[in-house]
Scaffold this active site. Structure first.
Site, PDB file in Angstrom:
ATOM      1  N   GLU A 254       0.874  -1.179   0.000  1.00  0.00           N
ATOM      2  CA  GLU A 254       0.000   0.000   0.000  1.00  0.00           C
ATOM      3  C   GLU A 254       0.905   1.221   0.000  1.00  0.00           C
ATOM      4  OE1 GLU A 254      -3.249   0.130  -0.313  1.00  0.00           O
ATOM      5  OE2 GLU A 254      -3.455  -2.042  -0.365  1.00  0.00           O
ATOM      6  N   CYS A 288      -2.523   9.085   3.165  1.00  0.00           N
ATOM      7  CA  CYS A 288      -2.261   8.691   1.767  1.00  0.00           C
ATOM      8  C   CYS A 288      -3.434   9.021   0.849  1.00  0.00           C
ATOM      9  CB  CYS A 288      -1.938   7.212   1.693  1.00  0.00           C
ATOM     10  SG  CYS A 288      -3.214   6.213   2.439  1.00  0.00           S
TER      11      CYS A 288
HETATM   12  P1  NAD Z   1       8.705   5.076   4.203  1.00  0.00           P
HETATM   13  O1  NAD Z   1       8.635   4.293   2.956  1.00  0.00           O
HETATM   14  O2  NAD Z   1       9.820   6.024   4.371  1.00  0.00           O
HETATM   15  O3  NAD Z   1       8.804   4.083   5.452  1.00  0.00           O
HETATM   16  C1  NAD Z   1       7.814   3.108   5.713  1.00  0.00           C
HETATM   17  C2  NAD Z   1       8.437   1.996   6.537  1.00  0.00           C
HETATM   18  O4  NAD Z   1       9.424   1.328   5.750  1.00  0.00           O
HETATM   19  C3  NAD Z   1       9.148   2.444   7.791  1.00  0.00           C
HETATM   20  O5  NAD Z   1       8.818   1.550   8.829  1.00  0.00           O
HETATM   21  C4  NAD Z   1      10.608   2.338   7.425  1.00  0.00           C
HETATM   22  O6  NAD Z   1      11.429   2.115   8.550  1.00  0.00           O
HETATM   23  C5  NAD Z   1      10.594   1.126   6.518  1.00  0.00           C
HETATM   24  N1  NAD Z   1      11.736   1.021   5.604  1.00  0.00           N
HETATM   25  C6  NAD Z   1      12.503   2.013   5.084  1.00  0.00           C
HETATM   26  N2  NAD Z   1      13.453   1.507   4.270  1.00  0.00           N
HETATM   27  C7  NAD Z   1      13.293   0.163   4.252  1.00  0.00           C
HETATM   28  C8  NAD Z   1      13.957  -0.916   3.600  1.00  0.00           C
HETATM   29  N3  NAD Z   1      15.003  -0.723   2.780  1.00  0.00           N
HETATM   30  N4  NAD Z   1      13.495  -2.170   3.798  1.00  0.00           N
HETATM   31  C9  NAD Z   1      12.450  -2.401   4.596  1.00  0.00           C
HETATM   32  N5  NAD Z   1      11.788  -1.425   5.275  1.00  0.00           N
HETATM   33  C10 NAD Z   1      12.201  -0.148   5.095  1.00  0.00           C
HETATM   34  O7  NAD Z   1       7.293   5.773   4.356  1.00  0.00           O
HETATM   35  P2  NAD Z   1       6.823   6.753   5.509  1.00  0.00           P
HETATM   36  O8  NAD Z   1       7.451   8.067   5.274  1.00  0.00           O
HETATM   37  O9  NAD Z   1       7.005   6.114   6.852  1.00  0.00           O
HETATM   38  O10 NAD Z   1       5.247   6.828   5.236  1.00  0.00           O
HETATM   39  C11 NAD Z   1       4.685   7.732   4.372  1.00  0.00           C
HETATM   40  C12 NAD Z   1       4.306   7.055   3.076  1.00  0.00           C
HETATM   41  O11 NAD Z   1       3.383   6.006   3.332  1.00  0.00           O
HETATM   42  C13 NAD Z   1       3.573   7.982   2.129  1.00  0.00           C
HETATM   43  O12 NAD Z   1       4.056   7.812   0.812  1.00  0.00           O
HETATM   44  C14 NAD Z   1       2.117   7.546   2.213  1.00  0.00           C
HETATM   45  O13 NAD Z   1       1.325   7.827   1.108  1.00  0.00           O
HETATM   46  C15 NAD Z   1       2.288   6.084   2.420  1.00  0.00           C
HETATM   47  N6  NAD Z   1       1.053   5.523   2.987  1.00  0.00           N
HETATM   48  C16 NAD Z   1       0.262   4.741   2.190  1.00  0.00           C
HETATM   49  C17 NAD Z   1      -0.926   4.220   2.688  1.00  0.00           C
HETATM   50  C18 NAD Z   1      -1.784   3.328   1.841  1.00  0.00           C
HETATM   51  O14 NAD Z   1      -2.607   2.611   2.379  1.00  0.00           O
HETATM   52  N7  NAD Z   1      -1.627   3.317   0.537  1.00  0.00           N
HETATM   53  C19 NAD Z   1      -1.331   4.510   3.983  1.00  0.00           C
HETATM   54  C20 NAD Z   1      -0.507   5.327   4.756  1.00  0.00           C
HETATM   55  C21 NAD Z   1       0.696   5.820   4.260  1.00  0.00           C
END
Ligand code: NAD
Length: 489
Positions: A254, A288
């Site tokens: 997502e 999001c």
């Molecule tokens: P992010 O991608 O920076 O981080 C998300 C998670 O991924 C964190 O827990 C982070 O520690 C982990 N992560 C980072 N690098 C990684 C790697 N190499 N391997 C595995 N895990 C890793 O996102 P964010 O800034 O925390 O969240 C915001 C984003 O989430 C926005 O783009 C938003 O649109 C999206 N979002 C989507 C939905 C949906 O349902 N589509 C809902 C909420 C948020």
């Protein structure tokens, strides 16, 4: 501004592995509150070693979970939902200190999480398999759901209780074990959430929490061959990294969104502005499905803009524990930097800032961003092309439905949209032609309930698969088909 509110003394005991808290020793990362910049506690900074221990525990947990009846799994989810309700006050307060959202929003998020576990219990209890007919005489075909095994869950910081709930409740209901890694900037409330869930007599190893940075703990988890599936909510860039690392494994991804919210000339403009403002400013725009870009018909642009400005002026930016507050700070410095960068880029391309557009000078050590409305947005600007993820409402004007649909679709994202119109036939055309996974007609793009299928349109950067109630439970189950030859038994 100094705060009248003081956080309680929080302590995180370590990671939760095989049914107990395990201290990781000296390697820690600081946890700072976005509300006032105070140091809340130290968190474990786990890596591959701790992930390995959690996966070993989860493999045992998965074997125990697979032996439970569907009824037992439903009872487990019910107990977790009850435990969340019992811990609602503590968890909501911790969520506000750790994430920054107003306390009322935190309370609603925690209540929804309890409901999520209760719903998972109901849905899995009454889920049915299939009996299929055959062309060959003497065959009986039965298709039933089975657990997958060990599911990795990696979650972001914007809804740090609800997003994990969507995956964990479905994974446990489907009979799996979970290794969960929350976002580093909301790992304190994740630990509090785990503490509360652990009161529900969860089989050892069925639910494990590892706290650490994504590039360390997250990367170790997603590349491990013991994983039977991965659930991830976060940015498209990280989603792609995870998709590659876990190539060949079942994946629910997502990812980001970018609206649009579309307002046509025959709409109830006051209602449209109210809904668009909710979508722009709830959770300080860190949603999001937010009103990331508002595409309006040119003939109503000025009237609609005035209504949006009136909505923005009603937002009370403040400390999450102040009962007057309707919008809190941004969660972290990098989201604040991105919002500022998008606005700067927009202005350089001709945008007019009608209100906000900056961090509030009253809260100089934190990231309280003022509710922002902009017009005259270039379609090439980051405000239109990318996800801003802040309290920003960019308004773009176009002449007719053809152009509005073309602009809505000329975008890398395709998660959630909204269209406001009083014409059924125009609404139907937008529903059929706007390329997003969800479209709300005459309501905010953020309207959703956790049992409704949610996810991105194919070919865009918004993700893979569908979340939502039984869709998530099915996605985290294997379908096993037994074909009996009844002529030989
Ligand atoms: P992010 O991608 O920076 O981080 C998300 C998670 O991924 C964190 O827990 C982070 O520690 C982990 N992560 C980072 N690098 C990684 C790697 N190499 N391997 C595995 N895990 C890793 O996102 P964010 O800034 O925390 O969240 C915001 C984003 O989430 C926005 O783009 C938003 O649109 C999206 N979002 C989507 C939905 C949906 O349902 N589509 C809902 C909420 C948020």
């Amino acid at each position: 501004m100094t705060s009248r509110y003081t956080p309680p003394a929080y302590r995180v005991q370590g990671n939760f592995i095989a049914g107990q808290w395990v201290d990781t020793g000296q390697v820690t990362m600081p946890c700072t509150s976005p509300a006032d910049g105070s140091h809340l506690c130290d968190l474990p900074a786990s890596g591959a070693l701790e992930v390995d221990a959690a996966l070993t525990a989860a493999q045992r947990g998965a074997r125990d979970m697979a032996r439970l009846t569907v009824w037992d799994r439903a009872s487990l989810c019910t107990r977790i939902g009850d435990a969340i309700n019992a811990g609602l006050d503590d968890l909501a307060a911790c969520l506000s200190w750790d994430q920054g959202k107003p306390l009322a929003e935190s309370r609603a998020e925690v209540a929804t999480a309890a409901e999520g576990f209760h719903h998972a219990a109901e849905m899995v209890r009454w889920r049915e398999g299939r009996v299929l007919n055959t062309a060959t005489p003497g065959k009986q075909v039965i298709s039933t759901y089975h657990p997958k095994g060990v599911i990795g869950v990696i979650t972001p910081w914007n809804f740090p209780i609800n997003i994990p709930t969507e995956y964990i409740s479905a994974a446990l209901a489907a009979g799996n074990a979970v290794v969960w890694i929350p976002a580093p900037s909301t790992s304190l409330c994740a630990a509090k959430f785990m503490e509360i869930m652990s009161n529900a007599d969860i089989p050892d190893g069925a639910l494990n929490l590892i706290i650490g940075k994504g590039a360390d703990a997250g990367a170790a988890l997603t590349s491990d061959p013991r994983l039977n599936g991965i659930c991830f909510t976060g940015s498209p860039a990280t989603g792609l990294t995870i998709a590659r690392a876990a190539a060949g494994k079942p994946q629910l991804l997502e990812l980001g969104g970018n609206g649009p919210v579309i307002v046509l000339d025959d709409a109830d403009l006051a209602a449209a502005a109210q809904a668009a403002a909710l979508g722009a400013f709830l959770n300080a725009g860190q949603v999001c499905s937010a009103s990331e870009r508002i595409l309006v018909q040119r003939s109503i642009h000025d009237e609609f803009t005035e209504l949006m400005l009136a909505e923005a002026s009603r937002i009370k930016l403040g400390h999450p524990f102040d009962p007057q507050t309707t919008m809190g700070p941004l969660n972290n410095a990098s989201v604040a930097a991105k919002v500022t960068e998008h606005i700067t880029d927009g202005v350089a391309r001709g945008a007019n800032i009608l209100c906000g557009g900056r961090l509030s000078p009253e809260w100089n050590n934190c990231h309280y961003f003022e509710p922002t409305v902009l017009t005259n947005i270039s379609t090439e600007s980051a405000l239109n092309r990318e996800e801003t993820f802040g309290p920003v409402a960019p308004i773009l004007a176009f002449d007719d439905d053809d152009r509005l649909i073309a602009e809505a679709n000329d975008n890398d994202f395709g998660l959630c949209a909204a269209v406001f119109t009083n014409s059924l036939s125009r609404a139907q055309r937008f529903v059929s032609e706007v390329e997003t996974g969800i479209i709300n007609v005459n309501d905010s793009s953020i309207y959703w309930e956790p049992h409704i299928p949610f996810g991105g349109a194919s070919g865009k950067k918004s993700g893979i698969g569908r979340l939502g109630g039984v869709d998530t439970i099915n996605a985290l189950s294997d379908v096993r088909t037994a074909i009996f030859n009844t002529t030989r038994s």
